[in-house]
Design a protein around this motif. Structure first.
Motif, PDB file in Angstrom:
ATOM      1  N   LYS A 109      -0.909   9.392  -8.128  1.00 13.10           N
ATOM      2  CA  LYS A 109       0.002   9.201  -9.257  1.00 13.10           C
ATOM      3  C   LYS A 109       1.300   9.971  -9.048  1.00 13.10           C
ATOM      4  N   ASP A 110       1.218  11.165  -8.470  1.00 17.60           N
ATOM      5  CA  ASP A 110       2.423  11.944  -8.188  1.00 17.60           C
ATOM      6  C   ASP A 110       3.309  11.230  -7.165  1.00 17.60           C
ATOM      7  N   PHE A 111       2.681  10.631  -6.166  1.00 20.53           N
ATOM      8  CA  PHE A 111       3.420   9.866  -5.162  1.00 20.53           C
ATOM      9  C   PHE A 111       4.183   8.725  -5.825  1.00 20.53           C
ATOM     10  N   TRP A 112       3.482   7.944  -6.654  1.00 24.03           N
ATOM     11  CA  TRP A 112       4.121   6.796  -7.304  1.00 24.03           C
ATOM     12  C   TRP A 112       5.203   7.236  -8.284  1.00 24.03           C
ATOM     13  N   ALA A 113       5.007   8.353  -8.964  1.00 25.60           N
ATOM     14  CA  ALA A 113       6.033   8.863  -9.884  1.00 25.60           C
ATOM     15  C   ALA A 113       7.304   9.223  -9.109  1.00 25.60           C
ATOM     16  N   HIS A 114       7.138   9.818  -7.934  1.00 27.67           N
ATOM     17  CA  HIS A 114       8.291  10.172  -7.095  1.00 27.67           C
ATOM     18  C   HIS A 114       9.013   8.905  -6.619  1.00 27.67           C
ATOM     19  N   VAL A 115       8.244   7.908  -6.196  1.00 25.59           N
ATOM     20  CA  VAL A 115       8.831   6.633  -5.753  1.00 25.59           C
ATOM     21  C   VAL A 115       9.601   5.991  -6.906  1.00 25.59           C
ATOM     22  N   GLN A 116       8.990   5.922  -8.075  1.00 25.23           N
ATOM     23  CA  GLN A 116       9.645   5.308  -9.231  1.00 25.23           C
ATOM     24  C   GLN A 116      10.927   6.046  -9.600  1.00 25.23           C
ATOM     25  N   SER A 117      10.882   7.349  -9.572  1.00 22.93           N
ATOM     26  CA  SER A 117      12.061   8.149  -9.892  1.00 22.93           C
ATOM     27  C   SER A 117      13.207   7.849  -8.926  1.00 22.93           C
ATOM     28  N   ASN A 118      12.888   7.774  -7.639  1.00 15.56           N
ATOM     29  CA  ASN A 118      13.908   7.456  -6.639  1.00 15.56           C
ATOM     30  C   ASN A 118      14.497   6.065  -6.837  1.00 15.56           C
ATOM     31  N   ILE A 119      13.649   5.089  -7.140  1.00 17.35           N
ATOM     32  CA  ILE A 119      14.120   3.714  -7.337  1.00 17.35           C
ATOM     33  C   ILE A 119      15.028   3.636  -8.561  1.00 17.35           C
ATOM     34  N   VAL A 120      14.623   4.252  -9.658  1.00 15.27           N
ATOM     35  CA  VAL A 120      15.434   4.205 -10.879  1.00 15.27           C
ATOM     36  C   VAL A 120      16.798   4.851 -10.643  1.00 15.27           C
ATOM     37  N   LYS A 121      16.806   6.017 -10.011  1.00 11.99           N
ATOM     38  CA  LYS A 121      18.079   6.703  -9.744  1.00 11.99           C
ATOM     39  C   LYS A 121      18.977   5.863  -8.845  1.00 11.99           C
ATOM     40  N   ALA A 122      18.396   5.290  -7.794  1.00 12.21           N
ATOM     41  CA  ALA A 122      19.184   4.482  -6.858  1.00 12.21           C
ATOM     42  C   ALA A 122      19.761   3.244  -7.544  1.00 12.21           C
ATOM     43  N   CYS A 123      18.956   2.593  -8.362  1.00 12.11           N
ATOM     44  CA  CYS A 123      19.436   1.390  -9.050  1.00 12.11           C
ATOM     45  C   CYS A 123      20.516   1.727 -10.074  1.00 12.11           C
ATOM     46  N   ARG A 124      20.363   2.828 -10.769  1.00 15.42           N
ATOM     47  CA  ARG A 124      21.386   3.230 -11.743  1.00 15.42           C
ATOM     48  C   ARG A 124      22.728   3.492 -11.067  1.00 15.42           C
ATOM     49  N   THR A 159       0.855  -1.183   0.000  1.00 17.85           N
ATOM     50  CA  THR A 159       0.000   0.000   0.000  1.00 17.85           C
ATOM     51  C   THR A 159       0.897   1.240   0.000  1.00 17.85           C
ATOM     52  N   PRO A 160       0.375   2.385  -0.396  1.00 15.69           N
ATOM     53  CA  PRO A 160       1.186   3.603  -0.348  1.00 15.69           C
ATOM     54  C   PRO A 160       1.746   3.900   1.047  1.00 15.69           C
ATOM     55  N   GLU A 161       1.000   3.577   2.086  1.00 18.22           N
ATOM     56  CA  GLU A 161       1.476   3.808   3.451  1.00 18.22           C
ATOM     57  C   GLU A 161       2.704   2.951   3.749  1.00 18.22           C
ATOM     58  N   CYS A 162       2.669   1.689   3.347  1.00 21.66           N
ATOM     59  CA  CYS A 162       3.808   0.793   3.567  1.00 21.66           C
ATOM     60  C   CYS A 162       5.007   1.208   2.719  1.00 21.66           C
ATOM     61  N   VAL A 163       4.737   1.631   1.492  1.00 25.39           N
ATOM     62  CA  VAL A 163       5.817   2.088   0.619  1.00 25.39           C
ATOM     63  C   VAL A 163       6.471   3.332   1.220  1.00 25.39           C
ATOM     64  N   SER A 164       5.669   4.233   1.768  1.00 27.59           N
ATOM     65  CA  SER A 164       6.216   5.428   2.412  1.00 27.59           C
ATOM     66  C   SER A 164       7.164   5.050   3.536  1.00 27.59           C
ATOM     67  N   MET A 165       6.735   4.119   4.380  1.00 25.33           N
ATOM     68  CA  MET A 165       7.592   3.677   5.488  1.00 25.33           C
ATOM     69  C   MET A 165       8.868   3.034   4.972  1.00 25.33           C
ATOM     70  N   LEU A 166       8.751   2.180   3.972  1.00 28.93           N
ATOM     71  CA  LEU A 166       9.908   1.492   3.411  1.00 28.93           C
ATOM     72  C   LEU A 166      10.894   2.491   2.805  1.00 28.93           C
ATOM     73  N   MET A 167      10.389   3.425   2.033  1.00 31.97           N
ATOM     74  CA  MET A 167      11.257   4.412   1.395  1.00 31.97           C
ATOM     75  C   MET A 167      11.948   5.295   2.437  1.00 31.97           C
ATOM     76  N   LEU A 168      11.212   5.726   3.447  1.00 32.60           N
ATOM     77  CA  LEU A 168      11.815   6.542   4.501  1.00 32.60           C
ATOM     78  C   LEU A 168      12.916   5.778   5.227  1.00 32.60           C
ATOM     79  N   GLU A 169      12.653   4.523   5.545  1.00 28.11           N
ATOM     80  CA  GLU A 169      13.641   3.712   6.257  1.00 28.11           C
ATOM     81  C   GLU A 169      14.840   3.374   5.379  1.00 28.11           C
ATOM     82  N   ALA A 170      14.671   3.444   4.059  1.00 31.64           N
ATOM     83  CA  ALA A 170      15.788   3.205   3.137  1.00 31.64           C
ATOM     84  C   ALA A 170      16.525   4.504   2.807  1.00 31.64           C
ATOM     85  N   GLY A 171      16.101   5.627   3.415  1.00 29.53           N
ATOM     86  CA  GLY A 171      16.826   6.874   3.271  1.00 29.53           C
ATOM     87  C   GLY A 171      16.328   7.841   2.225  1.00 29.53           C
ATOM     88  N   PHE A 172      15.164   7.601   1.669  1.00 29.39           N
ATOM     89  CA  PHE A 172      14.619   8.479   0.633  1.00 29.39           C
ATOM     90  C   PHE A 172      13.662   9.501   1.237  1.00 29.39           C
TER      91      PHE A 172
END
Length: 91
Positions: A59-74, A35-48
């Motif tokens: 949609k804006d929330f998910w776009a921000h999450v996707q952007s962070n994941i792509v940058k981190a993986c790259r 859920t978005p709530e769980c993703v928020s917690m996970l992202m915060l705990e991973a330093g984002f």
């Protein structure tokens, strides 16, 4: 995995390992089932940083999450390493 995945310590560590390995598909698969709530917690705990999604366009929330994941993986880093704070929050 259970039908209601949570941002558990195990999920957090697996997520950070996927980011550092450059496993974009694996990182997306981790958050896809949450859920978005769980993703928020996970992202915060991973330093984002995380945008507040309550009362706003999800949609804006998910776009921000996707952007962070792509940058981190790259860059093969987690959120703390991207911000230069890895020494403050070791893996």
């Amino acid at each position: 995995m259970s039908a209601d995945p949570r941002a558990t310590p195990e999920a957090l560590e697996a997520f950070r390992v996927k980011l550092r390995a450059g496993d974009t598909a694996g990182a997306f698969a981790t958050v896809k089932r949450m859920t978005p709530e769980c993703v928020s917690m996970l992202m915060l705990e991973a330093g984002f940083s995380v945008q507040d999604h309550r009362g706003r366009n999800v949609k804006d929330f998910w776009a921000h999450v996707q952007s962070n994941i792509v940058k981190a993986c790259r860059e093969r880093k987690d959120g703390y390493e991207l911000r230069g704070e890895a020494e403050l929050f070791p893996a």
